[in-house]
Design an enzyme around this catalytic site. Structure first.
Site, PDB file in Angstrom:
ATOM      1  NE  ARG A   1      -2.511  -0.713   3.866  1.00 57.06           N
ATOM      2  CZ  ARG A   1      -2.659  -1.822   4.928  1.00 57.06           C
ATOM      3  NH1 ARG A   1      -2.417  -3.337   4.158  1.00 57.06           N
ATOM      4  NH2 ARG A   1      -2.418  -1.664   5.750  1.00 57.06           N
TER       5      ARG A   1
ATOM      6  CE  LYS B   1     -12.983  13.313   0.142  1.00 55.74           C
ATOM      7  NZ  LYS B   1     -13.969  11.417   0.453  1.00 55.74           N
TER       8      LYS B   1
ATOM      9  CD  GLU C   1     -16.284  12.772  -2.106  1.00 54.72           C
ATOM     10  OE1 GLU C   1     -17.019  12.474  -2.858  1.00 54.72           O
ATOM     11  OE2 GLU C   1     -15.803  12.900  -1.157  1.00 54.72           O
TER      12      GLU C   1
ATOM     13  CE  LYS D   1     -13.808  13.793  -5.322  1.00 59.98           C
ATOM     14  NZ  LYS D   1     -12.380  12.971  -4.360  1.00 59.98           N
TER      15      LYS D   1
END
Length: 411
Positions: free
Chosen positions: A105, A199, A242, A284
């Site tokens: 990762r 976010k 978002e 977003k």
């Protein structure tokens, strides 16, 4: 009293600083009549008025927020969204025969950040909390934490701070994100780790049969986004909000426009009511599309007009940029639609409209892993930079689509 409240509501609509001044004068008069000496009225007194536009924030804090928004909203650049948790990114690795280890990762995320010339097309990167504390092992940045690496190459680092999704009882599977109660503490930790923004995603589906998204679903999610944004700015991070309406369903484009207008109008009113400093926040958003199984056919230009129609009705010009999520669209469709939107912008559309893509960029990269024993990082970075070049051109309205890319072909 009623006249005073009406006057306050009226002035708030066009001048947050003026309404704040009225409240300060009122508090000052009250203090004098009670024989009280106060020095905090300039930062704490807003009277009964909302929509104060971040008057509790210092001029320095506002300037910092605006500066970050300007960096993220750079024309021709967008956001690489790599905030999938270890489980989600792990499934993507395992689906193509790779082993889900922390090192895989880490190496994969390093490729997304440090591919040569990636920073020509990227203004920001959204990280999972795990990635904040991982380090680069490249020759140029060996031993540095990823937020520091990103900052040094001109990419603004940010983070996904919300926790697990929760199904609202009695709402046919509609959900809300958890994590507001402990948000301020986590955000401070992320800021200390080098983040400049956060976010928060609020996913919703259009399900006409079950009446979703209902008023309760919309209001719950949008009020949460507003409170999250308020907390972010208080900590000193730019909030990206978002509202994510998925492609699921068979609804037509006209229905999608109406529902997206409803969602965004509730969102921006909630942000204003909470006193969010709009100039220091970003959006977003999903692209406004017909449902994946819609029987009608729409051209890419019709889809572009629908997106601009929603923004013209709802999106405050105080906010600099909207970065569309891909939301299940292929890179070809997402790029064609973003390009068409930018080509159709007029003087009525002052925003920077760009990308914040995850799967559209990443899924083709994972396909390169099939049949291999380890991550083909050099192959992946070459394809990744080509994809970013496509995205960057679409963000400027300079992309050339192929065939019917971006059209919705009725099912």
């Amino acid at each position: 009293m009623m006249m005073m409240m009406m006057m306050c509501q009226t002035t708030t609509a066009f001048s947050p600083s003026f309404s704040s001044t009225l409240a300060k004068k009122k508090n000052s008069r009250i203090a004098k009549t009670r024989g009280i000496t106060t020095t905090t009225a300039t930062t704490q007194s807003f009277g009964p008025c909302s929509c104060h536009g971040g008057d509790h924030l210092s001029a320095e804090r506002k300037a910092e927020l605006v500066s970050v928004c300007e960096q993220i909203g750079t024309a021709g650049k967008g956001i690489t969204a790599c905030d999938e948790g270890p489980g989600t990114i792990g499934m993507r690795l395992e689906n193509v025969g790779m082993v889900n280890t922390e090192e895989n990762r880490r190496a994969y995320r390093q490729m997304l950040f440090e591919s040569p010339n990636a920073n020509k097309y990227l203004s920001a990167a959204i990280l999972d909390p795990e990635t904040l504390y991982q380090k680069s092992n490249s020759k140029k940045h060996d031993g540095k934490l990823f937020p520091q690496v990103l900052s040094e190459i001109g990419i603004v680092p940010g983070v996904k701070p919300h926790l697990k999704v929760y199904a609202l009882p009695g709402q046919s599977g509609a959900t809300v994100m958890q994590g507001l109660d402990s948000l301020a503490v986590r955000l401070q930790e992320y800021k200390d780790a080098g983040c400049k923004f956060a976010k928060w995603r609020s996913p919703m589906d259009i399900d006409i049969v079950n009446g979703q998204p209902s008023d309760l679903t919309i209001e719950t999610n949008m009020l949460d986004l507003a409170r999250y944004a308020l907390i972010c700015q208080d900590v000193g991070l730019v909030p990206i909000v978002e509202p994510d309406v998925s492609l699921k369903g068979d609804h037509d484009l006209e229905t999608a426009v109406r529902i997206n207008v409803k969602i965004q109008s509730v969102l921006f009113k909630a942000m204003l009511d909470h006193g969010v400093y709009m100039e220091g926040a970003l959006l977003k958003s999903n692209m406004v599309n017909p449902g994946k199984n819609c029987s009608k056919t729409y051209t890419v230009d019709e889809i572009a007009e629908a997106n601009l129609e929603v923004f013209r009705r709802c999106f405050p010009t105080a906010m600099r940029s909207a970065n569309y999520l891909s939301g299940g669209q292929s890179l070809e469709d997402a790029a064609a639609r973003l390009d068409a939107i930018n080509k159709k912008k007029t003087v009525r559309d002052p925003w920077n409209l760009s990308f914040s893509w995850s799967a559209a960029l990443q899924m083709p990269l994972f396909e390169l892993c099939r049949g291999k024993d380890e991550l083909p990082l050099q192959e992946m970075e070459k394809l990744y930079v080509k994809e970013l070049e496509v995205a960057g051109k679409a963000a400027l309205g300079k992309h050339k689509r192929t065939g019917t890319d971006g059209d919705h072909i009725g099912k």
